[in-house]
Motif scaffolding. Structure first.
Motif, PDB file in Angstrom:
ATOM      1  N   GLU A  59       0.811  -1.217   0.000  1.00 32.02           N
ATOM      2  CA  GLU A  59       0.000   0.000   0.000  1.00 32.02           C
ATOM      3  C   GLU A  59       0.843   1.265   0.000  1.00 32.02           C
ATOM      4  OE1 GLU A  59       0.461  -1.487   4.259  1.00 32.02           O
ATOM      5  OE2 GLU A  59       0.004  -2.325   2.282  1.00 32.02           O
ATOM      6  N   LEU A  60       2.138   1.141   0.284  1.00 33.12           N
ATOM      7  CA  LEU A  60       3.002   2.329   0.307  1.00 33.12           C
ATOM      8  C   LEU A  60       3.787   2.533  -0.981  1.00 33.12           C
ATOM      9  CD1 LEU A  60       4.551   2.193   3.908  1.00 33.12           C
ATOM     10  CD2 LEU A  60       2.633   3.570   3.090  1.00 33.12           C
ATOM     11  N   VAL A  61       3.847   1.510  -1.832  1.00 29.52           N
ATOM     12  CA  VAL A  61       4.727   1.589  -3.000  1.00 29.52           C
ATOM     13  C   VAL A  61       4.323   2.727  -3.933  1.00 29.52           C
ATOM     14  CG1 VAL A  61       5.529   0.384  -5.058  1.00 29.52           C
ATOM     15  CG2 VAL A  61       5.346  -0.840  -2.884  1.00 29.52           C
ATOM     16  N   LEU A  62       3.047   2.760  -4.311  1.00 28.68           N
ATOM     17  CA  LEU A  62       2.602   3.815  -5.218  1.00 28.68           C
ATOM     18  C   LEU A  62       2.752   5.190  -4.591  1.00 28.68           C
ATOM     19  CD1 LEU A  62      -0.618   2.265  -6.818  1.00 28.68           C
ATOM     20  CD2 LEU A  62       1.664   2.419  -7.800  1.00 28.68           C
ATOM     21  N   VAL A  63       2.461   5.290  -3.294  1.00 28.75           N
ATOM     22  CA  VAL A  63       2.548   6.583  -2.614  1.00 28.75           C
ATOM     23  C   VAL A  63       3.985   7.080  -2.577  1.00 28.75           C
ATOM     24  CG1 VAL A  63       2.130   7.802  -0.448  1.00 28.75           C
ATOM     25  CG2 VAL A  63       0.534   6.047  -1.218  1.00 28.75           C
ATOM     26  N   ILE A  64       4.935   6.183  -2.371  1.00 25.47           N
ATOM     27  CA  ILE A  64       6.331   6.587  -2.251  1.00 25.47           C
ATOM     28  C   ILE A  64       6.928   6.948  -3.611  1.00 25.47           C
ATOM     29  CG2 ILE A  64       8.659   5.785  -1.674  1.00 25.47           C
ATOM     30  CD1 ILE A  64       7.390   4.115   0.547  1.00 25.47           C
ATOM     31  N   PHE A  65       6.689   6.109  -4.613  1.00 27.51           N
ATOM     32  CA  PHE A  65       7.437   6.232  -5.857  1.00 27.51           C
ATOM     33  C   PHE A  65       6.747   7.059  -6.940  1.00 27.51           C
ATOM     34  CE2 PHE A  65       9.153   2.251  -4.063  1.00 27.51           C
ATOM     35  CZ  PHE A  65      10.488   2.602  -4.022  1.00 27.51           C
ATOM     36  N   LEU A  66       5.436   6.970  -7.062  1.00 29.04           N
ATOM     37  CA  LEU A  66       4.781   7.599  -8.204  1.00 29.04           C
ATOM     38  C   LEU A  66       4.779   9.128  -8.186  1.00 29.04           C
ATOM     39  CD1 LEU A  66       1.681   5.548  -9.365  1.00 29.04           C
ATOM     40  CD2 LEU A  66       3.946   5.736 -10.363  1.00 29.04           C
ATOM     41  N   PRO A  67       4.406   9.804  -7.072  1.00 32.75           N
ATOM     42  CA  PRO A  67       4.296  11.255  -7.126  1.00 32.75           C
ATOM     43  C   PRO A  67       5.531  11.984  -7.647  1.00 32.75           C
ATOM     44  CG  PRO A  67       3.252  10.433  -5.136  1.00 32.75           C
ATOM     45  CD  PRO A  67       3.936   9.269  -5.775  1.00 32.75           C
ATOM     46  N   PRO A  68       6.753  11.685  -7.160  1.00 33.99           N
ATOM     47  CA  PRO A  68       7.893  12.427  -7.708  1.00 33.99           C
ATOM     48  C   PRO A  68       8.154  12.132  -9.180  1.00 33.99           C
ATOM     49  CG  PRO A  68       8.641  10.685  -6.210  1.00 33.99           C
ATOM     50  CD  PRO A  68       7.168  10.784  -6.055  1.00 33.99           C
ATOM     51  N   LEU A  69       7.949  10.884  -9.615  1.00 33.47           N
ATOM     52  CA  LEU A  69       8.163  10.558 -11.020  1.00 33.47           C
ATOM     53  C   LEU A  69       7.164  11.284 -11.915  1.00 33.47           C
ATOM     54  CD1 LEU A  69       8.835   6.705 -10.832  1.00 33.47           C
ATOM     55  CD2 LEU A  69      10.503   8.509 -11.278  1.00 33.47           C
ATOM     56  N   GLY A 242      -5.101  10.145  -7.951  1.00 34.10           N
ATOM     57  CA  GLY A 242      -3.913  10.824  -7.448  1.00 34.10           C
ATOM     58  C   GLY A 242      -2.871  10.991  -8.529  1.00 34.10           C
ATOM     59  N   VAL A 243      -2.859  10.073  -9.503  1.00 31.47           N
ATOM     60  CA  VAL A 243      -1.901  10.159 -10.606  1.00 31.47           C
ATOM     61  C   VAL A 243      -2.127  11.432 -11.408  1.00 31.47           C
ATOM     62  CG1 VAL A 243      -1.200   9.105 -12.787  1.00 31.47           C
ATOM     63  CG2 VAL A 243      -1.569   7.683 -10.770  1.00 31.47           C
ATOM     64  N   LEU A 244      -3.368  11.656 -11.837  1.00 33.07           N
ATOM     65  CA  LEU A 244      -3.667  12.854 -12.620  1.00 33.07           C
ATOM     66  C   LEU A 244      -3.528  14.117 -11.776  1.00 33.07           C
ATOM     67  CD1 LEU A 244      -6.669  11.649 -14.797  1.00 33.07           C
ATOM     68  CD2 LEU A 244      -4.326  12.095 -15.511  1.00 33.07           C
ATOM     69  N   ALA A 245      -3.766  14.020 -10.480  1.00 30.32           N
ATOM     70  CA  ALA A 245      -3.570  15.176  -9.606  1.00 30.32           C
ATOM     71  C   ALA A 245      -2.098  15.561  -9.551  1.00 30.32           C
ATOM     72  CB  ALA A 245      -4.090  14.870  -8.206  1.00 30.32           C
ATOM     73  N   ALA A 246      -1.221  14.572  -9.383  1.00 27.71           N
ATOM     74  CA  ALA A 246       0.217  14.856  -9.348  1.00 27.71           C
ATOM     75  C   ALA A 246       0.704  15.413 -10.678  1.00 27.71           C
ATOM     76  CB  ALA A 246       0.989  13.584  -8.992  1.00 27.71           C
ATOM     77  N   VAL A 247       0.205  14.858 -11.780  1.00 32.81           N
ATOM     78  CA  VAL A 247       0.577  15.361 -13.105  1.00 32.81           C
ATOM     79  C   VAL A 247       0.113  16.805 -13.284  1.00 32.81           C
ATOM     80  CG1 VAL A 247       0.093  15.125 -15.563  1.00 32.81           C
ATOM     81  CG2 VAL A 247       0.673  13.114 -14.210  1.00 32.81           C
ATOM     82  N   THR A 248      -1.105  17.088 -12.858  1.00 38.24           N
ATOM     83  CA  THR A 248      -1.643  18.441 -13.021  1.00 38.24           C
ATOM     84  C   THR A 248      -0.871  19.448 -12.177  1.00 38.24           C
ATOM     85  OG1 THR A 248      -3.843  17.480 -13.407  1.00 38.24           O
ATOM     86  CG2 THR A 248      -3.737  19.839 -12.929  1.00 38.24           C
ATOM     87  N   VAL A 249      -0.511  19.072 -10.961  1.00 36.81           N
ATOM     88  CA  VAL A 249       0.306  19.960 -10.134  1.00 36.81           C
ATOM     89  C   VAL A 249       1.619  20.270 -10.843  1.00 36.81           C
ATOM     90  CG1 VAL A 249       1.619  20.150  -7.982  1.00 36.81           C
ATOM     91  CG2 VAL A 249      -0.701  19.244  -7.942  1.00 36.81           C
ATOM     92  N   GLY A 362       8.506   0.766 -17.932  1.00 34.89           N
ATOM     93  CA  GLY A 362       9.533   1.070 -16.945  1.00 34.89           C
ATOM     94  C   GLY A 362       9.004   1.229 -15.544  1.00 34.89           C
ATOM     95  N   ALA A 363       9.343   2.358 -14.922  1.00 32.96           N
ATOM     96  CA  ALA A 363       9.168   2.535 -13.487  1.00 32.96           C
ATOM     97  C   ALA A 363       7.708   2.474 -13.041  1.00 32.96           C
ATOM     98  CB  ALA A 363       9.789   3.869 -13.059  1.00 32.96           C
ATOM     99  N   VAL A 364       6.799   3.069 -13.801  1.00 32.37           N
ATOM    100  CA  VAL A 364       5.393   3.075 -13.378  1.00 32.37           C
ATOM    101  C   VAL A 364       4.836   1.661 -13.339  1.00 32.37           C
ATOM    102  CG1 VAL A 364       3.074   3.843 -13.997  1.00 32.37           C
ATOM    103  CG2 VAL A 364       4.988   5.441 -14.164  1.00 32.37           C
ATOM    104  N   SER A 365       5.152   0.864 -14.345  1.00 31.26           N
ATOM    105  CA  SER A 365       4.690  -0.530 -14.352  1.00 31.26           C
ATOM    106  C   SER A 365       5.299  -1.309 -13.185  1.00 31.26           C
ATOM    107  CB  SER A 365       5.061  -1.205 -15.673  1.00 31.26           C
ATOM    108  OG  SER A 365       4.366  -0.603 -16.751  1.00 31.26           O
ATOM    109  N   LEU A 366       6.578  -1.064 -12.900  1.00 25.22           N
ATOM    110  CA  LEU A 366       7.220  -1.721 -11.763  1.00 25.22           C
ATOM    111  C   LEU A 366       6.529  -1.367 -10.456  1.00 25.22           C
ATOM    112  CD1 LEU A 366      11.095  -1.562 -12.303  1.00 25.22           C
ATOM    113  CD2 LEU A 366       9.675  -3.596 -12.041  1.00 25.22           C
ATOM    114  N   ALA A 367       6.269  -0.075 -10.269  1.00 23.76           N
ATOM    115  CA  ALA A 367       5.640   0.370  -9.030  1.00 23.76           C
ATOM    116  C   ALA A 367       4.249  -0.237  -8.877  1.00 23.76           C
ATOM    117  CB  ALA A 367       5.561   1.899  -8.997  1.00 23.76           C
ATOM    118  N   ALA A 368       3.494  -0.280  -9.961  1.00 31.01           N
ATOM    119  CA  ALA A 368       2.149  -0.860  -9.893  1.00 31.01           C
ATOM    120  C   ALA A 368       2.197  -2.340  -9.560  1.00 31.01           C
ATOM    121  CB  ALA A 368       1.421  -0.630 -11.218  1.00 31.01           C
TER     122      ALA A 368
END
Length: 528
Positions: A59-69, A242-249, A362-368
């Motif tokens: 449950e922490l993987v997406l939260v940790i890795f996706l937002p900065p990427l 949250g993905v689209l929110a991070a992208v929009t920010v 790459g990274a997004v698929s790994l994180a998911a």
């Protein structure tokens, strides 16, 4: 769930350092993009004796890795390019994502015994989004038309959102916390996407306003590092994307960055983000590499030939779906839309073939894949198949893409170079006009204004020659390059003297670095 202990954390960090130093060096020596080497290096690290095989809480993987990427990719997005290429980007970022998810689900369900449909669709959603890093690095190195790079970057920026929204729906169905209904799934998709964009717009404005009022580089960089989370976490709390929110920010802050950041902040911030993105990618590949032995051990009941065959089948489905899509759907659209404006933006078969062969994962698929819940059906197999797709696309397509580009003879159309020249000329004209305006102020000196005017007038003449408007292009360029070469020699001599003074104790290390940075800023302004 395995929680990392102190010793395991230490060994994981050492593994990360090995990946960062050793694999980056290997990538540079081999002259290939680092994700290709990372995926192979992570695989090797997983089988090094004595290394731990840790697992982060899913449950922490997406939260940790996706937002900065996501934030870092969106920060440099070009809104004009996204708008100009909105239709082709939408076709691959939404249409192709859904097509890939369905194709992979059908193939996986057929070749894997007992794989539920929901798990198969989750696998399809995991491997649907592309990672442009390796492909765009190769494309830029070989100077392909900028539109190819823009399409690949725009696709990757947008397709994470639809893929991960579909991923969450499929995972929820697979673990039994939700039931599937096409109508409800479509409605959830729209609500999640629009809600994520709305949250991102609000948080992007708030973050940029806070940064606009600050002039403290460490604080600004800290806020920058947290900006992706500022969109992702509230959006997830509201049960929207949250993905689209991070992208929009990232898009909002990146667009406003020239007015809310200082030159020093941009220099330090860019260096910080380049390092962070590399570390996040490296850590993901190391983690999946360290977990591969556990995954293979759990799959010990399957023969190696069966696993390889399943991985090859899913990888082939991913690759062929993309190639077929980019070479068929444009013709359908052309048949429906014959407007002259659209005909002018059509791409030839060579560009479509390069785009089709650039769908690396790459990274997004790994994180998911790492984020799959522990009660997900056939979780280990899905993670193995994900790694197989990433490995196949990065290594096979990544290593053969340069040869394909050269074989097709696709070359840069010069658009970026022309825009750069236009920007330099416009900035020079504004500089000359500002000097003339300031020359009349009481606090300026006439000799200072004349000295600056002479430098900028020479620059104007040189740029005009480069644009082909005068006959002395080679002369201006030759003299300019010699002059810049002289400046660099002088800068190098100053750096050497500062180092000598530091070594002899005449100045402190801090003073040397401060003065060295001033010289580096001048050096960065040179065109050689």
């Amino acid at each position: 769930m395995i929680i990392l202990g102190v010793q395991e954390v230490q060994l994981v960090l050492i593994s990360l350092l090995v990946a960062v130093a050793g694999l980056a060096t290997a990538a540079r020596l081999a002259n290939v993009p680092y994700p290709i080497v990372l995926v192979a290096g992570g695989l090797v690290l997983g089988f090094v004796p004595g290394l731990p095989h840790p697992q982060l809480p899913p449950e922490l993987v997406l939260v940790i890795f996706l937002p900065p990427l996501l934030y870092s990719a969106a920060f440099f997005a070009d809104l004009h390019e996204l708008r100009a290429n909105a239709r082709p980007i939408s076709l691959v970022a939404i249409g192709l994502v859904l097509a890939t998810m369905c194709a992979v689900a059908v193939v996986a369900h057929a070749v894997v015994d007992g794989l539920p449909w929901a798990a198969a669709f989750a696998l399809g959603a995991i491997v649907a989004p592309t990672d442009p890093l390796a492909a765009t690095t190769i494309a830029r190195r070989l100077a392909v038309p900028r539109r190819i790079v823009s399409l690949l970057e725009g696709e990757s920026l947008v397709n994470d959102g639809p893929a991960l929204v579909a991923y969450k729906i499929a995972v929820a169905v697979a673990i039994g916390t939700a039931s599937f209904s096409l109508w409800h799934a479509g409605l959830d998709f729209v609500i999640s996407a629009s809600g994520g964009v709305a949250v991102g717009l609000v948080m992007g404005w708030i973050v940029s306003e806070i940064r606009r009022m600050l002039d403290d580089i460490p604080v600004e960089i800290t806020i920058s590092l947290l900006s992706g989370y500022a969109g992702y976490i509230p959006a997830e709390a509201l049960d929207v994307s949250g993905v689209l929110a991070a992208v929009t920010v990232g898009i909002v802050v990146g667009w406003r960055a020239p007015r809310i950041s200082t030159a020093s902040m941009r220099l330090q911030g860019t260096a910080t983000w380049e390092t962070l993105v590399f570390l996040v990618n490296a850590l993901l590949f190391v983690l999946i590499g360290l977990q591969l032995p556990l995954i293979l051990e759990a799959l010990s009941g399957e023969s190696a030939a069966t696993l390889v065959g399943e991985g090859a089948a899913v990888s082939l489905a991913v690759i062929l779906t993309r190639i077929v899509w980019v070479n068929t759907i444009p013709y359908v659209i052309r048949a429906l839309d014959r407007r002259p404006a659209q005909r002018a933006r059509r791409t030839g078969w060579r560009m479509r073939l390069i785009t089709g062969w650039s769908g690396m994962r790459g990274a997004v698929s790994l994180a998911a894949a790492l984020a799959l819940p522990t009660n997900f059906p056939q979780r280990n197999l899905v993670q193995f198949l994900t790694f197989a797709v990433i490995f196949t696309t990065l290594v096979l397509q990544g290593l053969t893409l340069p040869a394909l580009i050269r074989r097709l003879g696709v070359r840069d159309d010069g658009a970026e170079e022309r825009e750069e020249l236009a920007g330099r000329r416009a900035a020079t004209e504004v500089a000359l006009a500002t000097i003339d305006q300031l020359a009349g102020e009481d606090w300026t000196r006439e000799d200072t204004a004349e000295r600056m005017r002479g430098a900028y007038e020479y620059r104007r003449s040189r740029l005009a020659a480069r644009a082909g408007e005068t006959d002395d292009g080679d002369g201006y360029e030759h003299r300019s390059l010699k002059y810049q070469k002289m400046i660099r020699r002088v800068l190098d001599a100053q750096r050497a003297e500062l180092e000598r003074m530091r070594n002899s104790g005449q100045i402190s290390n801090a003073v040397m670095h401060r003065l060295e940075r001033e010289l580096d800023l001048v050096d960065e302004g040179l065109e050689i």
